[in-house]
Design an enzyme around this catalytic site. Structure first.
Site, short mmCIF file in Angstrom:
data_model
loop_
_atom_site.label_atom_id
_atom_site.label_comp_id
_atom_site.label_asym_id
_atom_site.label_seq_id
_atom_site.Cartn_x
_atom_site.Cartn_y
_atom_site.Cartn_z
N GLU A 158 0.75 -1.02 0.21
CA GLU A 158 0.30 -0.36 0.11
C GLU A 158 0.30 1.28 0.26
O GLU A 158 0.91 2.87 -0.50
CB GLU A 158 -0.71 -0.24 0.89
CG GLU A 158 -1.95 -1.13 0.90
CD GLU A 158 -2.62 -1.32 2.82
OE1 GLU A 158 -2.62 -2.36 3.08
OE2 GLU A 158 -3.09 -0.41 3.02
N ASP A 159 2.11 0.98 0.24
CA ASP A 159 2.92 2.30 0.31
C ASP A 159 2.60 3.00 -0.98
O ASP A 159 3.60 4.24 -1.48
CB ASP A 159 4.51 1.92 0.99
CG ASP A 159 4.38 1.17 2.24
OD1 ASP A 159 4.15 0.42 2.37
OD2 ASP A 159 5.06 2.77 3.30
#
Lengths: 251, 307, 307, 251
Positions: D51-52
């Site tokens: 998700e980063d």
């Protein structure tokens, strides 16, 4: 007094419309040169935006045929996509933008799409590009056209890029703020007047007169009460222009 | 990883079908893979819906060659010359237009491809208001902003997910991983939105070149269907760091395509009678060599070391 | 161009007011400018609305120090340790929570900041459906997709435009132009959405370094209000190419913040009794030096030459 | 038969849920190790999403404390923002994702937000992160939790990440496809059963029995008609795991 061409006068008139520190959709040819002149004279912190996805402080010094040419990429402040650059319009950050057009009407609406009925046009023009977005969402719109009755018409066949629509509150009612602040032609500057926002004759380029301009305008052109003669280029303005236009393309 | 390197003929033959919606270019003026334009014409593809904000003269060529039934975009012409003569003829001759146009502005098309890329149901915009584009393109809906003042109008733009996106990049590896730099128009959105992505790379490089700089990746290789190496595929459009624009070629095309006969002679000379892009470059001869960028102005390095 | 280089104390003092909505970090785990977290605490800022999907333990520190009245985000805790003890205490002690939370998921917050960055009226998403986030955050609206089947539900996310975004980048020039590489979380969106952008750069470099690679620019300098140079401002979080994560520091914070007294002692030791980030790094001593990335793994060069 | 820990069994059970070529939201700790095992065994073309804003083919070989650590950046397939990576969920491209949770109920709904009333919770958990997005929009959801009655509850206090909601058509009526395909615990695998989608006991880890598992489950756990014993790790699977887990963290 220095010698200058009508195109040089138009470029310098356009440059004067850019204030220092402003974000401006610059486009190509005449406006990009005007942006360069503004940066070199009164607006050293103006920023130029290009729809390809380019932002520049200094204009490219090498010849550009299009916005996306390599000299416009090298040394740019930002090269990215169309969306991050154009979205700054919708974010309310863009002060002004230049567009051209095949037709413009008394309320500053611009047509670059269809002459005649759009279902079966007499002439199919290339289309909108980003002009409707600049017209709808920049704080001020500057339109550059040659002055003749084919281009300056009572009502455009198709509103590609909205000006003041039917005048009065029509633009606000359509959900838009901003609007055309000036139309720069080879004969004059027209500006919207009062609450009706009809384009009036605001400034006459040296060597032209009201009758000639009225004749070449496709609507009953009104005179602005504070109408002036367009100040000729100053020595500084011309010098700045000649720094950019080394080959004398605009002379 | 899956090997995805094929030649251009195979990529087009395998992945573009009659009737497809196709993004070809979408960088506005630079990096339009004209080599793919020519190959679509040579392979006689029909009924295409060309999606792009602006793809310089590529769309006009495809219209003239009879490949196109629909245009979804903001501008079709010739950036050097102005009007697109084949585009005009398709509207102005005969009893009815021979192609259908779905009118967008650059930004609203950008939002349609972003919505397609991100799987959004639609995207609301503050542009298009007041424009007759709302009349000529019925896909766009006028609506009220549910978060705004009572009567604040907005325009809802539905997503576009092209069948195929054909996109130029400076370099790629044989698995379809790639780098792009310079302005990118809508190619990132088009690649993420499309069902099939065909990459046309100026150079094929080792995978370690691409993985040395994962922030420069335009679209990761797992979303790429086929990658092909064609040097100067973008001619006559420019490519950042590789090719300058061949303005004269655009002007010549504009002059010759003014009549149907003139266009047909141009098409025979530069597309139909030419075997492939190699032969096209040979025909260009010294003029293509003169357009090659020979200077060096390299990006400052970025360190990705982790220890 | 306008000179924008100031020191961190001045940047925070000049541009962050009590009651502001603030993005600090927004890269999830890496590149959180903890030096700015500490400075906000030292300057006694109050009533902040902290906006971020995840900013590791930074938000928990600010809550414990009494700076925060509202959290707009998806996750507040300590990525190494788990729970955010100050966050818990703000909810679990007393008669009512002392801070308000606007619940988002990572993606819906990403869409809210994208909508803010792009000036969109709102953004429709297919996430959040079925989640009680719809109950606890009344800013999100359940709606029907006007382009979908009759009853297709979607969720409408209003835009977020923070008052201030405080963002870490690897390098910047004194005019605020900058480069960022590695994963970027929501910092690009936050910077484009915010009214004020404060950049915290690991290094200040010559403008020609930034302009050598305009595609690596995170946000152009004209959108930046102030730029400040603070090496290791991200400690204990990592920064691609510069700093490894200080996991032990996160674990120690987690252990000591388990009680209010423990947190207060931690805060005195590491923030209140420390003059500035230079003194903080001195106190870290050898441990910060050990975290510095010493290796070299450089990006392949990209040529921007135009002739 | 090779020796293995319960965590190693869970990792290998998780790895078996990943098919070759799939796009998977990987998260940290146990799932990222499972992704590595899958790549080394039956799924060499699986792709890991973080998700980063990170996408990887090969998992990082150096120790990671979080997804955003430098070893996960270096040599990635793509480092970009959260939105371009998570939007692939909404684009329908993501096959599966792993999440954890403080509570999960009989219909696979997961709570990571509030224990008690959300207006004045007994326990404030860190929150959702990206779990609701993965739960709502990936084709299959894999949940990893430790098996006890505090975690496997009749009904979660707050649905952070939707499973099958109230069962039956509830998830589809909420506008979602997909849903949990497996819950991996330290005792067993639970899978949704039939049209009701209630989680049933599908596979018992070696050394455990039905009664123990029922006792540690907060609802009246039903047995799947095709219930099996979880196959112990194969030599190849364990070898792959040991290649990744050099320090024996999971042993």
């Amino acid at each position: 007094m220095a010698d200058y061409s009508v195109q040089e006068l138009m470029i310098i008139a356009a440059a004067r419309e850019i204030a220092d520190g402003e974000l401006v959709f610059v486009g190509m040819r005449l406006p990009i040169t005007a942006f360069g002149v503004a940066r070199l004279t009164h607006a050293p912190n103006a920023v130029g935006l290009f729809e390809d996805g380019i932002v520049r402080y200094e204009p490219a010094t090498d010849m550009l045929y299009t916005m996306g040419d390599p000299p416009n990429q090298q040394g740019a402040a930002w090269t990215t996509g169309l969306n991050p650059v154009m979205a700054q319009l919708q974010r309310g950050r863009v002060d002004a933008g230049f567009i051209g057009g095949a037709e413009i009407d008394r309320y500053g609406n611009v047509n670059t799409s269809y002459i005649g009925d759009f279902k079966k046009p007499k002439v199919k023009l290339p289309g909108s590009g980003g002009a409707p977005d600049i017209a709808a969402m920049s704080k001020r719109l500057m339109v550059i056209v040659n002055h003749d009755t084919r281009r300056l018409v009572e009502k455009v066949d198709y509103v590609t890029s909205p000006g003041y629509l039917d005048g009065g509150d029509a633009r606000a009612e359509a959900g838009l703020s901003g609007g055309p602040s000036v139309v720069i032609t080879d004969l004059a500057l027209l500006r919207p007047h009062g609450d009706d926002h009809e384009l009036h004759l605001a400034s006459i380029h040296p060597g032209h007169d009201v009758n000639e301009i009225k004749e070449k305008t496709g609507w009953e052109l009104q005179l602005s009460p504070d109408m002036v003669e367009t100040p000729p280029p100053t020595t500084d303005e011309l010098a700045a222009l000649h720094t950019i236009d080394k080959d004398g393309f605009w002379r | 990883m899956q090997e995805k390197l094929v030649d251009l003929k195979t990529a087009i033959a395998s992945h573009v079908r009659d009737g497809d919606s196709v993004v070809l270019g979408a960088c506005l003026e630079p990096e339009i893979p004209f080599a793919a334009t020519h190959e679509l014409i040579r392979q006689g593809r029909r009924g295409l819906n060309m999606i792009a904000p602006i793809s310089d003269a590529s769309t006009d060529m495809l219209i003239g060659a009879g490949c196109v039934s629909e245009v979804t975009g903001a501008w079709v012409g010739n950036v050097s010359g102005g009007l697109g003569h084949n585009y005009r003829r398709a509207f102005e001759e005969g009893d009815a237009p021979t192609i259908r146009v779905n009118d967008y502005s650059n930004f609203s098309l950008g939002m349609a491809l972003l919505a397609g890329a991100y799987g959004m149901p639609y995207l609301p915009v503050r542009s298009i208001l007041g424009s007759d584009i709302l009349k000529s393109n019925s896909a766009l809906k006028l609506a009220k902003n549910p978060f705004g003042d009572e009567n604040e109008p907005i325009v809802l733009v539905p997503p576009l997910q092209p069948d195929v996106a054909i996109i130029s990049v400076q370099r790629a590896d044989r698995y379809g991983n790639n780098h792009h730099w310079g302005s990118s128009g809508l190619i990132a959105e088009a690649a993420a939105a499309a069902e099939i992505v065909i990459l046309i790379a100026e150079e094929i490089v080792a995978p370690t070149v691409i993985s040395s700089d994962p922030s420069r990746v335009l679209v990761p290789g797992y979303l790429v269907t086929a990658v092909t190496q064609v040097s100067a595929a973008v001619h006559p459009s420019p490519m950042t760091g590789y090719w300058r624009r061949d303005n004269q070629f655009f002007n010549d095309y504009h002059a010759r395509s003014r009549t149907q006969e003139g266009f047909e002679s141009w098409l025979r000379e530069w597309v139909l009678d030419i075997e492939d892009h190699g032969a096209y470059c040979e025909k260009l001869g010294a003029s293509i060599a003169a357009l090659r960028i020979k200077g060096e102005a390299f990006s400052a390095p970025a360190n990705y070391a982790s220890v």
